[in-house]
Motif scaffolding. Structure first.
Motif, PDB file in Angstrom:
ATOM      1  N   HIS A 110      75.217 -73.514  -4.077  1.00  0.00           N
ATOM      2  CA  HIS A 110      74.893 -74.802  -4.903  1.00  0.00           C
ATOM      3  C   HIS A 110      74.435 -74.532  -6.322  1.00  0.00           C
ATOM      4  O   HIS A 110      74.205 -73.323  -6.731  1.00  0.00           O
ATOM      5  N   VAL A 127      72.821 -82.813  10.086  1.00  0.00           N
ATOM      6  CA  VAL A 127      72.862 -81.599   9.646  1.00  0.00           C
ATOM      7  C   VAL A 127      74.214 -81.168   8.962  1.00  0.00           C
ATOM      8  O   VAL A 127      74.551 -80.253   8.259  1.00  0.00           O
ATOM      9  N   SER A 130      76.931 -75.940  10.735  1.00  0.00           N
ATOM     10  CA  SER A 130      77.330 -76.539   9.208  1.00  0.00           C
ATOM     11  C   SER A 130      76.331 -75.379   8.332  1.00  0.00           C
ATOM     12  O   SER A 130      74.992 -75.421   8.542  1.00  0.00           O
ATOM     13  N   SER A 131      76.992 -74.787   7.210  1.00  0.00           N
ATOM     14  CA  SER A 131      76.108 -73.866   6.497  1.00  0.00           C
ATOM     15  C   SER A 131      76.541 -74.058   4.982  1.00  0.00           C
ATOM     16  O   SER A 131      77.696 -74.381   4.604  1.00  0.00           O
ATOM     17  N   LEU A 132      75.510 -74.179   4.126  1.00  0.00           N
ATOM     18  CA  LEU A 132      75.732 -74.351   2.720  1.00  0.00           C
ATOM     19  C   LEU A 132      75.937 -73.019   2.093  1.00  0.00           C
ATOM     20  O   LEU A 132      75.228 -72.104   2.322  1.00  0.00           O
ATOM     21  N   ALA A 169      80.194 -75.599   0.896  1.00  0.00           N
ATOM     22  CA  ALA A 169      80.091 -75.569   2.476  1.00  0.00           C
ATOM     23  C   ALA A 169      81.026 -74.858   3.062  1.00  0.00           C
ATOM     24  O   ALA A 169      82.217 -74.727   2.687  1.00  0.00           O
ATOM     25  N   SER A 202      72.748 -82.720   2.251  1.00  0.00           N
ATOM     26  CA  SER A 202      73.577 -81.588   2.565  1.00  0.00           C
ATOM     27  C   SER A 202      73.056 -80.732   3.641  1.00  0.00           C
ATOM     28  O   SER A 202      71.667 -80.755   3.876  1.00  0.00           O
ATOM     29  N   PRO A 203      73.921 -79.746   4.133  1.00  0.00           N
ATOM     30  CA  PRO A 203      73.227 -78.989   4.944  1.00  0.00           C
ATOM     31  C   PRO A 203      71.887 -78.351   4.305  1.00  0.00           C
ATOM     32  O   PRO A 203      71.927 -77.876   3.199  1.00  0.00           O
ATOM     33  N   GLY A 204      70.726 -78.278   5.104  1.00  0.00           N
ATOM     34  CA  GLY A 204      69.885 -77.570   4.448  1.00  0.00           C
ATOM     35  C   GLY A 204      68.711 -78.428   4.000  1.00  0.00           C
ATOM     36  O   GLY A 204      67.845 -78.075   3.521  1.00  0.00           O
ATOM     37  N   VAL A 205      69.146 -79.526   3.771  1.00  0.00           N
ATOM     38  CA  VAL A 205      68.315 -80.764   3.139  1.00  0.00           C
ATOM     39  C   VAL A 205      67.734 -81.748   4.174  1.00  0.00           C
ATOM     40  O   VAL A 205      68.661 -82.237   4.890  1.00  0.00           O
ATOM     41  N   SER A 223      66.031 -72.564  -3.498  1.00  0.00           N
ATOM     42  CA  SER A 223      66.282 -72.150  -1.962  1.00  0.00           C
ATOM     43  C   SER A 223      66.808 -73.322  -1.293  1.00  0.00           C
ATOM     44  O   SER A 223      67.743 -73.227  -0.511  1.00  0.00           O
ATOM     45  N   ILE A 224      66.446 -74.404  -1.782  1.00  0.00           N
ATOM     46  CA  ILE A 224      66.870 -75.794  -1.179  1.00  0.00           C
ATOM     47  C   ILE A 224      67.605 -76.723  -2.338  1.00  0.00           C
ATOM     48  O   ILE A 224      67.044 -77.011  -3.411  1.00  0.00           O
TER      49      ILE A 224
END
Length: 558
Positions: free
Chosen positions: A375, A428, A370-372, A391, A420-423, A380-381
């Protein structure tokens, strides 16, 4: 061809920058039957000198400054000239100073871009963090299609606004914080001046405009279901995607191109942490009996209502149904590819306030891949301040999915839970947001609004534009006055008291008071200064409208 004199004057005020433009001006002057050649020629030779300041308020030497024209969205349409500042930060251009808000000065500094209006004053502060904030506030108003335009702001108004912002006491204002500077102007006397220059109008209509939608019973069927589990669904067609919904509101989605699904079937799950669904058990909005499901106007599915088990006062208190009623409404507009979810928390018959912890959870089939894609907040996050997240699957052709979470103008504030992905914190492949300690006062109804967007695009800029449009001007078609009044995470997008873009400064608090019933309601204006107040009004009622930027007017409902 007949051309109004006012239009010709506006055009001649700012188009005389070059010989081709001068030729057009001569042609236009000929059309309206008088000669302005001398005026235009003199204006074209006028010289203005200004100073460029950085985000710390210091003059910037040997820095490039550009003179541009922009459209109503703030996008560059033409570069007119370029200069470099001298050792004291000064620059000059020999062009017409009588320009509206379409002509700006711009310089790209190491800490970011700064702009100012070419027609603005004072010249010794031609480009400064304060002028950047003024340009940004006005372009917020002109961004909305069909709203204000750059031509609404005359050279004289821009000069007055420039004088006014530098007459303010800046005190300890952090000039390097763009939003802080904009908020400073929003709460100053200049805010009303900006709205007056914009010229947005306010209107009132009767509540009879908001008539009830027709309702009929529908059934869910396993035939032609796109759910991998073959769960019974009802579907609504969007533009490029078909939205199949289970009777708990979870979507199973089949695109016209037969792309594999992006979401697991339990997505857009509505979870009530620490609660029990009455008669059914569990804490998740349940699959419903067919008899409790309706379809309104052919585009909206209504699920529920269901209720929870009433909180027990003690161990001897027998279980019973709560007064709080919970419904979901899912609307898919024609010729679009998003679904609008309403969560309606109805405590109008309740004698006591009700406090809930609510999550809206989705899971992506991309799992560990999974990739964001993008946003809202440029960090960056992603975090709970984001209005949306998008996503996608990096390795397989699946639909790209966007979630519209909020517009940052609602009364509820940012979610207290966000994954969310990346958080860190969630799975994930999880996109979840929610609120803890959400209070539904006795006698009230509250509404939470969510958007689910699908596309085959993967361009982050295009997707940012699409999601910004959804959350900036959210579709609230067919929502009732009561649903609009109870909105928590968005400001109302429909109502009986209507302010055009530029009626007030962006993000102003607007209060409408029905002087006949003494009912009042306060909402926050959008960034463009438009607003909608879903006040109960009848023909002949007098409504007083006030705002935090100084608007005060009383109108009679037709």
């Amino acid at each position: 061809m007949m051309i109004p004199v006012k239009q010709a004057l506006k055009t001649l005020q700012f188009l005389a920058f070059s010989e081709p433009a001068l030729q057009r001006a001569r042609h236009l002057a000929h059309k309206i039957g008088f000669v302005l050649f001398a005026i235009v020629g003199i204006a074209a030779c006028s010289k203005r000198t200004g100073v460029l300041y950085d985000q710390q308020g210091q003059p910037v030497p040997f820095q490039v400054v550009r003179l541009l024209t922009v459209d109503d969205a703030g996008e560059e349409t033409q570069e007119l000239a370029i200069r470099t500042t001298d050792s004291a930060g000064r620059f000059s251009f020999s062009l017409d100073p009588k320009a509206n808000a379409s002509v700006i000065l711009e310089s790209d500094l190491p800490q970011g871009r700064l702009r100012g209006f070419w027609a603005g004053r004072p010249l010794n502060y031609a480009i400064h963090p304060m002028t950047e904030a003024l340009v940004s506030l006005i372009q917020d108003m002109t961004l909305t299609l069909g709203g204000r335009t750059t031509a609404d702001f005359t050279p004289f108004e821009l000069q007055d606004l420039g004088d006014a912002i530098f007459a303010l006491n800046l005190g300890t204002l952090d000039l390097s914080n763009d939003e802080a500077v904009k908020d400073f102007i929003r709460t100053s006397i200049v805010a009303r001046m900006i709205a007056d220059a914009a010229g947005g109008q306010v209107n009132v209509i009767s509540k009879n405009t908001f008539s009830g939608e027709s309702t009929s019973m529908i059934g869910f069927s396993s035939m032609d279901s796109s759910c991998l589990s073959n769960a019974p669904t009802v579907f609504l067609n969007g533009s490029g995607f078909r939205f199949d919904f289970r009777s708990n509101g979870s979507p199973c989605i089949l695109s016209n191109g037969a792309l594999p699904p992006m979401l697991y079937e339990e997505s857009l799950e509505l979870k009530f942490n620490g609660e029990v669904i009455w008669d059914l058990g569990g804490d998740i909005f349940p699959e419903l009996a067919i008899a409790s499901t309706t379809l309104e106007s052919g585009r909206e599915i209504v699920l529920g209502p269901i209720t929870l088990r009433r909180p027990q006062l003690n161990d001897m208190d027998p279980p019973s149904a709560d007064d709080l009623m919970i419904s979901r409404k899912i609307f898919v507009p024609e010729n679009t590819d998003y679904a609008r979810y309403l969560t309606i928390l109805d405590n109008t018959t309740g004698a006591n306030d009700r406090t809930l912890s609510i999550d809206i959870r989705s899971f992506l089939r991309t799992d560990e891949n999974s990739s964001l894609l993008t946003h809202d907040v440029l960090q960056s996050i992603p975090n709970q301040e984001d209005r949306y997240v998008v996503a996608y699957d990096m390795f397989q052709e699946r639909p790209t999915v966007g979630f519209g979470l909020q517009d940052q103008l609602g009364r509820l504030g940012a979610p207290t839970k966000f994954f969310s992905p990346g958080v860190a914190g969630g799975s994930v492949n999880e996109v979840t947001w929610g609120w803890n300690n959400l209070v539904i006062p006795a006698g009230t109804q509250k509404t939470i609004l969510t958007y689910l967007f699908l596309t085959s695009l993967r361009d982050s800029n295009a997707l940012n534009n699409s999601m910004q449009e959804i959350v900036r001007e959210p579709n609230m078609t067919a929502m009732s006055l009561q649903e609009l009044q109870g909105l928590l995470n968005f400001t109302p997008g429909a109502g009986t008291v209507i302010g055009e873009a530029g009626s007030v400064i962006g993000r102003a608090d607007v209060t409408a008071l029905n002087l006949d019933t003494q009912e009042s309601l306060t909402v926050k204006a959008r960034n463009d200064g438009s607003f909608f107040v879903p006040l109960v009004t009848n023909s002949g009622d007098k409504v007083k409208i006030t705002s935090s930027d100084g608007l005060e007017t009383t109108l009679t409902v037709p």
